[in-house]
Motif scaffolding. Structure first.
Motif, PDB file in Angstrom:
ATOM      1  N   CYS A  63       0.801  -1.232   0.000  1.00  0.00           N
ATOM      2  CA  CYS A  63       0.000   0.000   0.000  1.00  0.00           C
ATOM      3  C   CYS A  63       0.831   1.278   0.000  1.00  0.00           C
ATOM      4  O   CYS A  63       0.404   2.306  -0.480  1.00  0.00           O
ATOM      5  N   CYS A  68      -1.400  -1.810   4.725  1.00  0.00           N
ATOM      6  CA  CYS A  68      -1.458  -3.252   4.398  1.00  0.00           C
ATOM      7  C   CYS A  68      -0.661  -4.103   5.381  1.00  0.00           C
ATOM      8  O   CYS A  68      -0.895  -5.289   5.507  1.00  0.00           O
ATOM      9  N   CYS A  71       5.167  -4.388   5.018  1.00  0.00           N
ATOM     10  CA  CYS A  71       6.566  -3.946   4.864  1.00  0.00           C
ATOM     11  C   CYS A  71       7.350  -3.892   6.170  1.00  0.00           C
ATOM     12  O   CYS A  71       8.387  -3.234   6.233  1.00  0.00           O
ATOM     13  N   CYS A  83       7.551   1.678   4.847  1.00  0.00           N
ATOM     14  CA  CYS A  83       6.989   2.712   3.962  1.00  0.00           C
ATOM     15  C   CYS A  83       6.814   4.039   4.683  1.00  0.00           C
ATOM     16  O   CYS A  83       6.735   5.082   4.031  1.00  0.00           O
TER      17      CYS A  83
HETATM   18  S1  FES Z   1       2.157  -0.912   5.352  1.00  0.00           S
HETATM   19 FE1  FES Z   1       1.686  -1.314   3.277  1.00  0.00          FE
HETATM   20  S2  FES Z   1       3.591  -1.004   2.252  1.00  0.00           S
HETATM   21 FE2  FES Z   1       3.989  -0.404   4.301  1.00  0.00          FE
END
Ligand code: FES
Ligand code: SF4
Length: 249
Positions: A63, A68, A71, A83
């Motif tokens: 995302c 999401c 990462c 992110c």
């Molecule tokens: S929480 Fe989705 S890419 Fe970092």
């Protein structure tokens, strides 16, 4: 190389049993760059600082806005979302490592399916028969909505498990995120039909009694879930359920 640069050191493994190597990279600085945008830039030209061509670094992301949960990694020694890790706020060299409590897939990618197995173990869902029109859902009091909403913000990033001293192979502890979802679904008017099953799933090995109240989870959670409150509320419900069981079995 541009005047201002950013240095990275990345722990890498080409597979679960492969040798560990630390690769060093250097990128031109751009305002607003973060760890994921840097990994993408390295992937476009995967060359180490000493000019050696290498493979792009493997990592998970989707995302790019801390929604999401994919990462999560260890950045300068701290488990966090890549992110939202702005380069401006990080010391250099920026050291990137995979999460340490989960099996390595490759480089910064790990297998976090244990969380999803744990969520299945406690039936973290609202059981619905969607084969006919169910009409409007049950009403939920605003006070209950306010209590539940923070729990529904979990992004399954597994950081609470990574930082928990009790989340390890010897305890099999399910971890704070799973317990928080038990509270969320046990408070739902339809979800609570599975309340007893969920509480039973948290009894015994790997269950709620493995929690040592280190409280690392609540400090590290990127979505500020009230994890210690959820653990203590569900701990109380598990004890009440155990007493009830004494009189019904
Ligand atoms: S929480 Fe989705 S890419 Fe970092
Ligand atoms: S409770 Fe917080 S730290 Fe744990 S998985 Fe959910 S969002 Fe991540």
């Amino acid at each position: 190389m541009a005047e201002r640069t950013v240095k990275f050191e990345v722990k890498r493994q080409s597979g679960p049993d492969a040798a560990v190597v630390w690769d060093k990279f250097e990128l031109p600085y751009h305002p607003g760059m973060n760890v994921i945008s840097s990994l993408r830039e390295i992937a476009a030209n995967p060359t180490t600082v000493d000019g050696k061509a290498t493979t792009p670094i493997a990592y998970d992301s989707n995302c790019l806005e801390e929604v999401c949960g994919s990462c999560a990694m260890v950045i300068n020694g701290k488990a966090r979302m890549a992110c939202s890790a702005l380069i401006d706020n990080l010391e250099q060299p920026v050291k990137l490592q995979p999460l340490t409590k989960f099996p390595i897939v490759r480089d910064l990618m790990v297998d976090r399916s244990v969380l999803f197995e744990n969520l299945k173990r406690v039936k973290a869902w609202v059981p619905l028969d969607g084969t006919y029109d169910l009409g409007s859902g049950p009403r939920i009091l605003p006070q209950v909505q306010e209590e539940n909403y923070p729990l529904s913000r979990c992004i399954s990033c597994t950081i609470c498990m990574e930082v928990c001293p009790q989340f390890n192979e010897s305890t099999g502890f399910v971890g704070a995120a799973t317990i928080a979802q038990v509270k969320l679904f046990n408070q739902h008017p339809t979800g609570k039909v599975l309340k007893e099953e969920r509480l039973h799933a948290l009894m015994g090995d790997g269950g709620i009694q493995e929690c040592g109240y280190a409280q690392n989870c609540v400090q590290a959670c990127p979505k500020q879930l009230p994890l210690t409150r959820a653990i203590s509320d569900i701990g109380r419900d598990v004890i009440i359920q155990s007493v009830k069981d004494l009189f019904t079995t």
